[in-house]
Scaffold this motif. Structure first.
Motif, PDB file in Angstrom:
ATOM      1  N   GLY A  62       6.731  -5.619  10.993  1.00  0.00           N
ATOM      2  CA  GLY A  62       7.457  -6.221  12.108  1.00  0.00           C
ATOM      3  C   GLY A  62       8.959  -6.265  11.902  1.00  0.00           C
ATOM      4  N   HIS A  63       9.423  -5.725  10.783  1.00  0.00           N
ATOM      5  CA  HIS A  63      10.854  -5.696  10.469  1.00  0.00           C
ATOM      6  C   HIS A  63      11.245  -4.271  10.094  1.00  0.00           C
ATOM      7  CE1 HIS A  63      11.283 -10.164  10.016  1.00  0.00           C
ATOM      8  NE2 HIS A  63       9.978 -10.043   9.799  1.00  0.00           N
ATOM      9  N   CYS A  64      12.348  -3.781  10.647  1.00  0.00           N
ATOM     10  CA  CYS A  64      12.840  -2.468  10.240  1.00  0.00           C
ATOM     11  C   CYS A  64      13.321  -2.543   8.797  1.00  0.00           C
ATOM     12  CB  CYS A  64      13.983  -2.030  11.154  1.00  0.00           C
ATOM     13  SG  CYS A  64      14.661  -0.417  10.734  1.00  0.00           S
ATOM     14  N   VAL A  65      12.858  -1.625   7.951  1.00  0.00           N
ATOM     15  CA  VAL A  65      13.194  -1.666   6.523  1.00  0.00           C
ATOM     16  C   VAL A  65      14.464  -0.886   6.195  1.00  0.00           C
ATOM     17  CG1 VAL A  65      10.769  -1.940   5.919  1.00  0.00           C
ATOM     18  CG2 VAL A  65      11.781   0.353   5.919  1.00  0.00           C
ATOM     19  N   LEU A  66      14.977  -0.118   7.150  1.00  0.00           N
ATOM     20  CA  LEU A  66      16.213   0.637   6.928  1.00  0.00           C
ATOM     21  C   LEU A  66      17.384  -0.339   6.804  1.00  0.00           C
ATOM     22  CD1 LEU A  66      17.588   3.425   6.789  1.00  0.00           C
ATOM     23  CD2 LEU A  66      17.767   3.357   9.288  1.00  0.00           C
ATOM     24  N   LYS A  67      18.169  -0.207   5.764  1.00  0.00           N
ATOM     25  CA  LYS A  67      19.276  -1.120   5.512  1.00  0.00           C
ATOM     26  C   LYS A  67      20.609  -0.475   5.888  1.00  0.00           C
ATOM     27  CE  LYS A  67      16.580  -4.243   3.696  1.00  0.00           C
ATOM     28  NZ  LYS A  67      16.289  -5.501   4.432  1.00  0.00           N
ATOM     29  N   ASP A  68      21.255  -1.049   6.871  1.00  0.00           N
ATOM     30  CA  ASP A  68      22.600  -0.624   7.247  1.00  0.00           C
ATOM     31  C   ASP A  68      23.237  -1.765   8.027  1.00  0.00           C
ATOM     32  OD1 ASP A  68      21.386  -0.481   9.765  1.00  0.00           O
ATOM     33  OD2 ASP A  68      21.263   1.694   9.773  1.00  0.00           O
ATOM     34  N   GLU A  69      24.302  -1.493   8.761  1.00  0.00           N
ATOM     35  CA  GLU A  69      25.029  -2.563   9.446  1.00  0.00           C
ATOM     36  C   GLU A  69      24.278  -3.123  10.645  1.00  0.00           C
ATOM     37  OE1 GLU A  69      29.041  -1.399  10.303  1.00  0.00           O
ATOM     38  OE2 GLU A  69      29.523  -1.052   8.183  1.00  0.00           O
ATOM     39  N   LEU A  70      23.202  -2.470  11.078  1.00  0.00           N
ATOM     40  CA  LEU A  70      22.389  -3.004  12.173  1.00  0.00           C
ATOM     41  C   LEU A  70      21.382  -4.039  11.670  1.00  0.00           C
ATOM     42  CD1 LEU A  70      21.881  -2.692  15.245  1.00  0.00           C
ATOM     43  CD2 LEU A  70      20.094  -1.035  14.679  1.00  0.00           C
ATOM     44  N   THR A  71      21.060  -4.017  10.400  1.00  0.00           N
ATOM     45  CA  THR A  71      20.007  -4.873   9.849  1.00  0.00           C
ATOM     46  C   THR A  71      20.196  -6.356  10.157  1.00  0.00           C
ATOM     47  OG1 THR A  71      19.593  -3.266   8.088  1.00  0.00           O
ATOM     48  CG2 THR A  71      18.783  -5.508   7.741  1.00  0.00           C
ATOM     49  N   PRO A  72      21.382  -6.943   9.926  1.00  0.00           N
ATOM     50  CA  PRO A  72      21.539  -8.375  10.232  1.00  0.00           C
ATOM     51  C   PRO A  72      21.301  -8.699  11.694  1.00  0.00           C
ATOM     52  CG  PRO A  72      23.318  -7.610   8.806  1.00  0.00           C
ATOM     53  CD  PRO A  72      22.585  -6.384   9.281  1.00  0.00           C
ATOM     54  N   LEU A  73      21.737  -7.810  12.608  1.00  0.00           N
ATOM     55  CA  LEU A  73      21.522  -8.056  14.033  1.00  0.00           C
ATOM     56  C   LEU A  73      20.039  -8.026  14.371  1.00  0.00           C
ATOM     57  CD1 LEU A  73      22.242  -8.420  16.975  1.00  0.00           C
ATOM     58  CD2 LEU A  73      22.842  -5.986  17.085  1.00  0.00           C
ATOM     59  N   LEU A  74      19.302  -7.054  13.850  1.00  0.00           N
ATOM     60  CA  LEU A  74      17.870  -6.983  14.111  1.00  0.00           C
ATOM     61  C   LEU A  74      17.164  -8.247  13.648  1.00  0.00           C
ATOM     62  CD1 LEU A  74      17.151  -3.280  13.095  1.00  0.00           C
ATOM     63  CD2 LEU A  74      17.097  -4.219  15.418  1.00  0.00           C
ATOM     64  N   GLU A  75      17.557  -8.765  12.503  1.00  0.00           N
ATOM     65  CA  GLU A  75      16.940  -9.990  11.997  1.00  0.00           C
ATOM     66  C   GLU A  75      17.295 -11.191  12.868  1.00  0.00           C
ATOM     67  OE1 GLU A  75      14.661 -10.230   9.511  1.00  0.00           O
ATOM     68  OE2 GLU A  75      14.729  -8.044   9.660  1.00  0.00           O
ATOM     69  N   GLU A  76      18.512 -11.231  13.400  1.00  0.00           N
ATOM     70  CA  GLU A  76      18.906 -12.312  14.313  1.00  0.00           C
ATOM     71  C   GLU A  76      18.104 -12.255  15.604  1.00  0.00           C
ATOM     72  OE1 GLU A  76      21.090 -14.962  14.070  1.00  0.00           O
ATOM     73  OE2 GLU A  76      21.013 -14.442  11.956  1.00  0.00           O
ATOM     74  N   VAL A  77      17.880 -11.046  16.110  1.00  0.00           N
ATOM     75  CA  VAL A  77      17.095 -10.884  17.339  1.00  0.00           C
ATOM     76  C   VAL A  77      15.688 -11.436  17.158  1.00  0.00           C
ATOM     77  CG1 VAL A  77      15.998  -9.174  18.843  1.00  0.00           C
ATOM     78  CG2 VAL A  77      18.419  -8.948  18.251  1.00  0.00           C
ATOM     79  N   LEU A  78      15.092 -11.193  16.004  1.00  0.00           N
ATOM     80  CA  LEU A  78      13.727 -11.659  15.752  1.00  0.00           C
ATOM     81  C   LEU A  78      13.642 -13.179  15.670  1.00  0.00           C
ATOM     82  CD1 LEU A  78      12.503  -9.029  13.129  1.00  0.00           C
ATOM     83  CD2 LEU A  78      12.120  -9.052  15.600  1.00  0.00           C
TER      84      LEU A  78
END
Length: 217
Positions: A62-78
């Protein structure tokens, strides 16, 4: 309550960004805490088909495992309670930046198990604001409705109500005389900007308030 807005357009002070700000004002009027992210500020790519979000016995399902500058935003959305998305339409679809963001968000939530569509355990209300240069009466012949409906179906992965708002025939330049754009009537565009865009802003405000109110119930 936390409401996040994601701007998929390259400009921070034009049509899409303005409508997202208005939607966040609406959310704030309903008592929500808000935040706005600009995708063009971030360095990232779309889904790389690594399937790390679907590995058995993984804590990252349920979480994208690719680490880059989008990662923090994806976690905030969840973690948010309502999500507002905004994008101009470029060549019949959302921007590439928005598309890559949606790939990363939606694929990680999509379940590959029989009888289960999403692995997302919560309900998040969502709204999508689309801005476009074409007039509203052009939409049927261009087939844009299929794009709006497809994104609405994908947002069902968040398990909450979803709406979308269309702002058409938008004003593109500060001064049309500076650009090779003779097919567009600047006077008409200015009139739409003056008369219709304030209505779009009110609708965006109402959208933000409505989605926040739904999740407050």
């Amino acid at each position: 309550m936390k409401v996040i807005a994601v701007n998929g357009g390259p400009r921070k002070q034009w049509n899409t960004a303005t409508l997202l700000h208005k939607a966040l004002e609406g959310a704030q009027s309903a008592g929500a805490e808000t935040d706005l992210f600009h995708l063009y500020d971030l360095n990232y790519k779309g889904c790389i088909s690594c399937f790390g979000c679907k590995r058995k016995n993984s804590s990252r399902i349920g979480h994208c495992v690719l680490k880059d500058e989008l990662t923090p935003l994806l976690e905030e959305v969840l973690k948010c309670d309502a999500l507002l998305l905004g994008s101009p339409i470029y060549f019949g679809n959302v921007t590439g930046a928005m598309r890559s963001f949606l790939e990363r968000l939606f694929f990680s939530l999509l379940s590959y198990n029989e009888g289960q569509r999403t692995v997302f355990p919560r309900k998040v209300a969502s709204g999508f604001i689309y801005t476009m240069n074409v007039p509203e009466d052009f939409l049927p012949q261009l087939g844009y409705e299929a794009v709006f409906k497809a994104n609405a179906r994908s947002l069902e992965l968040l398990n909450g109500p979803s709406e979308y708002l269309l702002a058409t025939d938008t004003y593109q330049f500060d001064n049309y005389s500076n650009y090779e754009a003779s097919r567009f009537n600047e006077q008409h565009k200015a009139q739409v900007r003056q008369e219709r865009f304030p209505q779009d802003c009110r609708q965006a405000f109402d959208l933000g308030a409505r989605l926040s109110g739904r999740n407050a119930e």
